[in-house]
Write an enzyme that holds these catalytic residues in place. Structure first.
Site, short mmCIF file in Angstrom:
data_model
loop_
_atom_site.label_atom_id
_atom_site.label_comp_id
_atom_site.label_asym_id
_atom_site.label_seq_id
_atom_site.Cartn_x
_atom_site.Cartn_y
_atom_site.Cartn_z
CB VAL A 233 4.59 -24.99 -35.40
CG1 VAL A 233 3.59 -23.86 -35.39
CG2 VAL A 233 3.80 -26.32 -35.57
CB VAL A 236 6.88 -23.63 -41.03
CG1 VAL A 236 6.02 -23.26 -42.20
CG2 VAL A 236 7.39 -24.89 -41.26
CD GLU A 237 2.69 -20.30 -38.40
OE1 GLU A 237 2.75 -19.04 -38.92
OE2 GLU A 237 1.48 -21.15 -38.54
CB SER A 238 8.21 -16.53 -36.65
OG SER A 238 8.96 -17.57 -35.69
CE1 TYR A 322 2.25 -23.02 -40.98
CE2 TYR A 322 0.77 -24.70 -40.40
CZ TYR A 322 1.57 -23.82 -40.06
OH TYR A 322 1.76 -23.79 -38.61
#
Length: 335
Positions: A233, A236-238, A322
């Site tokens: 996560v 992918v997020e940051s 996502y």
């Protein structure tokens, strides 16, 4: 088991007043006359809880999705050795029988009524002890004045009586009621959640070379979420950038919106440890609620309300992309 003396009298008065809808008398004689406080969890108002339990057919007040009967047993065992104290819900001081049952379930996010006779109406009935499962509630006597949690193999964990303590003992007589709060669907959900956790964690070595690997392991262990899933996560997020800020204002490694971070108890989303703990807490909550990894990820991205509204992954381009991105990142980490 029947309590004797002043303790027994107070218990019986409390039972009768609850049945009649009157304000319950606390062990020190105080009442809550003139007020109805809609609290939840341990210490909740027993009269309100009883009325709500009756209105919902005796079902638990909070869903236990993703919780197993073995989880209930483990939660109860944490209180082994706690002294029996009538009327106490504080394990630091002691617990009575119904407080033990309420506390064990509350630790798993499941709210039960306070009194033993109310707990004997919770969930669904079980026909016999032979059909009972670990985590079921056993209630004794008519009217009910004692409850325990079944462990299996004719054993239960209970806070038996004054002068005693929380302990494991044989089911010494036939229960008058057996209630199952953890449904079959909850048991299946717990198994599904376990499937996304690693079979074993070898310290931070399971995420060797991943930035903040030790923090993912720490947070995953605390909230029962795969550390590799948390790392996926964050990737992918940051891109593992603790100072990242999105165009809509999401912040940090786990890209938490300020309002979301506040609700998770994260004071500084730019702090890697706080951010990862907050993300783990949110993912654990989503997994319990939606009982599916793709839906839990969709809820992380678009919010749980959107997942409920559309009955699945919302038809948003960002969310549709996502979910597979995180799943691919998880696979790349060997998750």
């Amino acid at each position: 088991m029947t309590m004797m003396g002043v303790t027994g009298v107070l218990s019986r008065i409390q039972q009768l007043q609850g049945q009649l809808g009157l304000d319950p008398v606390s062990p020190d004689g105080a009442t809550s006359a003139g007020t109805v406080t809609m609290r939840t969890g341990v210490g909740a108002d027993p009269t309100f809880a009883s009325l709500l339990a009756d209105a919902t057919g005796g079902r638990p007040l909070t869903s236990g999705g993703g919780v197993s009967g073995d989880d209930v047993v483990s939660a109860a065992k944490k209180y082994l050795g706690t002294p029996y104290v009538f009327g106490s819900t504080d394990p630091g001081k002691g617990l009575d029988c119904s407080a033990l049952v309420q506390r064990a379930y509350a630790d798993l996010g499941i709210q039960l009524p306070r009194n033993s006779w109310q707990q004997a109406k919770a969930g669904q009935p079980v026909a016999s002890l032979a059909a009972a499962r670990p985590g079921d509630i056993l209630a004794f006597d008519k009217p009910v004045d004692h409850v325990a949690i079944y462990l299996g193999n004719n054993q239960m964990i209970a806070a038996p009586k004054p002068g005693d303590h929380v302990k494991i003992q044989k089911v010494y007589e036939k229960p008058t009621h057996i209630r199952r709060v953890i449904s079959d669907a909850d048991q299946v959900a717990a198994q599904n959640m376990a499937a996304v956790r690693p079979a074993a964690l070898n310290g931070s070595g399971s995420l060797a070379g991943v930035p903040y690997g030790d923090l993912f392991v720490k947070a995953g262990t605390k909230y029962g979420v795969s550390p590799k899933l948390l790392a996926a996560v964050a990737k992918v997020e940051s891109g593992y950038d603790p100072r990242a800020v999105s165009k809509v204002g999401a912040r940090g490694l786990m890209q938490l919106m300020p309002s979301t971070a506040k609700g998770l108890g994260v004071e500084n989303a730019f702090d890697p440890e706080q951010a990862i703990l907050g993300g783990a807490k949110l993912l654990a909550r989503n997994l319990r609620e939606f009982k599916s990894l793709p839906l839990a990820l969709a809820a992380y991205n678009a919010g749980g309300g959107a997942v409920k509204k559309y009955g699945g992954i919302p038809p948003y381009a960002e969310t549709q992309a996502y979910v597979p991105k995180v799943q691919n990142a998880l696979a790349a980490l060997g998750g």
